[in-house]
Design a protein around this motif. Structure first.
Motif, PDB file in Angstrom:
ATOM      1  N   ASP A  50      26.490 136.317 -49.680  1.00  0.00           N
ATOM      2  CA  ASP A  50      26.348 135.190 -48.757  1.00  0.00           C
ATOM      3  C   ASP A  50      26.217 133.891 -49.561  1.00  0.00           C
ATOM      4  OD1 ASP A  50      26.261 136.990 -46.529  1.00  0.00           O
ATOM      5  OD2 ASP A  50      24.169 137.424 -47.013  1.00  0.00           O
ATOM      6  N   ASP A  51      26.996 132.892 -49.180  1.00  0.00           N
ATOM      7  CA  ASP A  51      26.942 131.556 -49.818  1.00  0.00           C
ATOM      8  C   ASP A  51      27.023 131.628 -51.343  1.00  0.00           C
ATOM      9  OD1 ASP A  51      26.703 130.139 -47.405  1.00  0.00           O
ATOM     10  OD2 ASP A  51      24.561 130.558 -47.309  1.00  0.00           O
ATOM     11  N   PHE A  52      27.954 132.409 -51.853  1.00  0.00           N
ATOM     12  CA  PHE A  52      28.037 132.612 -53.304  1.00  0.00           C
ATOM     13  C   PHE A  52      28.448 131.342 -54.043  1.00  0.00           C
ATOM     14  CE2 PHE A  52      29.738 134.634 -57.248  1.00  0.00           C
ATOM     15  CZ  PHE A  52      28.564 135.256 -57.635  1.00  0.00           C
ATOM     16  N   PRO A  86      21.231 136.166 -54.527  1.00  0.00           N
ATOM     17  CA  PRO A  86      21.765 135.903 -53.187  1.00  0.00           C
ATOM     18  C   PRO A  86      21.789 137.201 -52.375  1.00  0.00           C
ATOM     19  CG  PRO A  86      23.551 136.025 -54.783  1.00  0.00           C
ATOM     20  CD  PRO A  86      22.275 136.141 -55.557  1.00  0.00           C
ATOM     21  N   SER A  87      21.748 137.042 -51.060  1.00  0.00           N
ATOM     22  CA  SER A  87      21.829 138.236 -50.197  1.00  0.00           C
ATOM     23  C   SER A  87      23.296 138.657 -50.087  1.00  0.00           C
ATOM     24  CB  SER A  87      21.249 137.919 -48.818  1.00  0.00           C
ATOM     25  OG  SER A  87      21.955 136.836 -48.239  1.00  0.00           O
ATOM     26  N   LYS A 133      18.090 147.821 -52.351  1.00  0.00           N
ATOM     27  CA  LYS A 133      17.997 147.856 -53.820  1.00  0.00           C
ATOM     28  C   LYS A 133      18.249 146.471 -54.410  1.00  0.00           C
ATOM     29  CE  LYS A 133      17.558 152.344 -55.102  1.00  0.00           C
ATOM     30  NZ  LYS A 133      18.297 153.501 -54.628  1.00  0.00           N
ATOM     31  N   LEU A 134      19.195 145.735 -53.808  1.00  0.00           N
ATOM     32  CA  LEU A 134      19.495 144.380 -54.292  1.00  0.00           C
ATOM     33  C   LEU A 134      18.282 143.466 -54.076  1.00  0.00           C
ATOM     34  CD1 LEU A 134      21.673 142.432 -55.483  1.00  0.00           C
ATOM     35  CD2 LEU A 134      22.222 141.822 -53.123  1.00  0.00           C
ATOM     36  N   ARG A 135      17.651 143.591 -52.910  1.00  0.00           N
ATOM     37  CA  ARG A 135      16.464 142.762 -52.621  1.00  0.00           C
ATOM     38  C   ARG A 135      15.341 143.053 -53.613  1.00  0.00           C
ATOM     39  NH1 ARG A 135      17.108 144.761 -47.084  1.00  0.00           N
ATOM     40  NH2 ARG A 135      18.697 143.445 -46.103  1.00  0.00           N
ATOM     41  N   GLY A 136      15.250 144.312 -54.047  1.00  0.00           N
ATOM     42  CA  GLY A 136      14.168 144.700 -54.954  1.00  0.00           C
ATOM     43  C   GLY A 136      14.508 144.567 -56.431  1.00  0.00           C
ATOM     44  N   GLY A 176      24.593 127.933 -61.732  1.00  0.00           N
ATOM     45  CA  GLY A 176      25.623 127.990 -62.767  1.00  0.00           C
ATOM     46  C   GLY A 176      26.453 129.258 -62.671  1.00  0.00           C
ATOM     47  N   CYS A 177      27.697 129.160 -63.129  1.00  0.00           N
ATOM     48  CA  CYS A 177      28.629 130.299 -63.028  1.00  0.00           C
ATOM     49  C   CYS A 177      28.163 131.484 -63.875  1.00  0.00           C
ATOM     50  CB  CYS A 177      30.030 129.879 -63.447  1.00  0.00           C
ATOM     51  SG  CYS A 177      30.784 128.799 -62.233  1.00  0.00           S
ATOM     52  N   GLY A 178      27.449 131.215 -64.972  1.00  0.00           N
ATOM     53  CA  GLY A 178      26.928 132.305 -65.816  1.00  0.00           C
ATOM     54  C   GLY A 178      25.972 133.187 -65.028  1.00  0.00           C
ATOM     55  N   ALA A 179      25.126 132.544 -64.211  1.00  0.00           N
ATOM     56  CA  ALA A 179      24.185 133.289 -63.371  1.00  0.00           C
ATOM     57  C   ALA A 179      24.949 134.066 -62.305  1.00  0.00           C
ATOM     58  CB  ALA A 179      23.193 132.331 -62.711  1.00  0.00           C
ATOM     59  N   GLY A 180      25.986 133.430 -61.753  1.00  0.00           N
ATOM     60  CA  GLY A 180      26.826 134.100 -60.751  1.00  0.00           C
ATOM     61  C   GLY A 180      27.488 135.341 -61.324  1.00  0.00           C
TER      62      GLY A 180
END
Length: 197
Positions: free
Chosen positions: A79-81, A155-156, A144-147, A89-93
């Motif tokens: 969502d909202d990537f 991001p969700s 798992k992603l949330r945790g 930053g793109c590195g974090a993405g």
């Protein structure tokens, strides 16, 4: 005698040595081609199977579904990537995509396939799974992603599910149904799972 045989023996050994050399070279070349072929089916960033690999796998699973085996696909998309990339930053993405790929690899059964579909979307092909099984899988993946541990908030992810039915004409239609369900999940506010139909 022996001196007369020597040239023949030398030629024989040379021929064998040359033959072994040619054979080794051919094996090396075949192995390089296999490695290239394998690389052509992998996404470079996430090391997951890529779009092409997923399409080939889905065609095979779709054929099995036509013969009566359950089949579901789950399409995940962040969502909202774009906004996430702008903020962090793109590195974090890229890190998020790699982390999600690792999570999918750990949670997808060996007989199934998790692939990077395109951009920030991932496709999971679940042979032998009906809608309910796919729903459990998608929900568990979101949990798992949330945790997941991360230096900044992750991001969700939204998910769209489509299951094979007799009126689904081909594998591409199954993907379109998953895309429609994903769109509904997004329109409902994101971080949700929707089943087509």
């Amino acid at each position: 005698g022996l001196p007369d045989m020597l040239p023949g023996v030398i030629v024989f050994y040379l021929a064998i040595t040359l033959g072994i050399g040619i054979f080794a070279e051919r094996m090396h070349r075949d192995r390089a081609c296999e490695t290239e072929a394998a690389a052509a089916l992998l996404d470079a960033m996430t090391a997951l199977p890529n779009h092409l690999h997923a399409e080939l796998f889905l065609e095979r699973e779709f054929a099995a579904a036509v013969r009566g085996r359950p089949l579901s696909v789950v399409l995940f998309d962040f969502d909202d990537f774009d906004r996430y990339n702008l903020q962090h930053g793109c590195g974090a993405g890229d890190g998020v995509l790699r982390a999600f790929a690792t999570l999918l690899r750990a949670n997808t059964r060996r007989m199934n396939l998790a692939a990077r579909w395109k951009g920030d979307s991932f496709l999971c092909i679940l042979g032998g799974a009906d809608e309910e099984g796919a729903l459990i899988f998608a929900g568990r993946t979101q949990e798992k992603l949330r945790g997941a541990a991360s230096p900044f908030p992750l991001p969700s992810v939204s998910a769209g599910i489509a299951a094979y039915r007799h009126d689904v004409e081909d594998a591409h239609a199954l993907i379109r149904h998953a895309e429609q369900a994903l769109q509904e999940a997004r329109e409902a506010g994101g971080d949700r799972v929707r089943i087509h139909g």
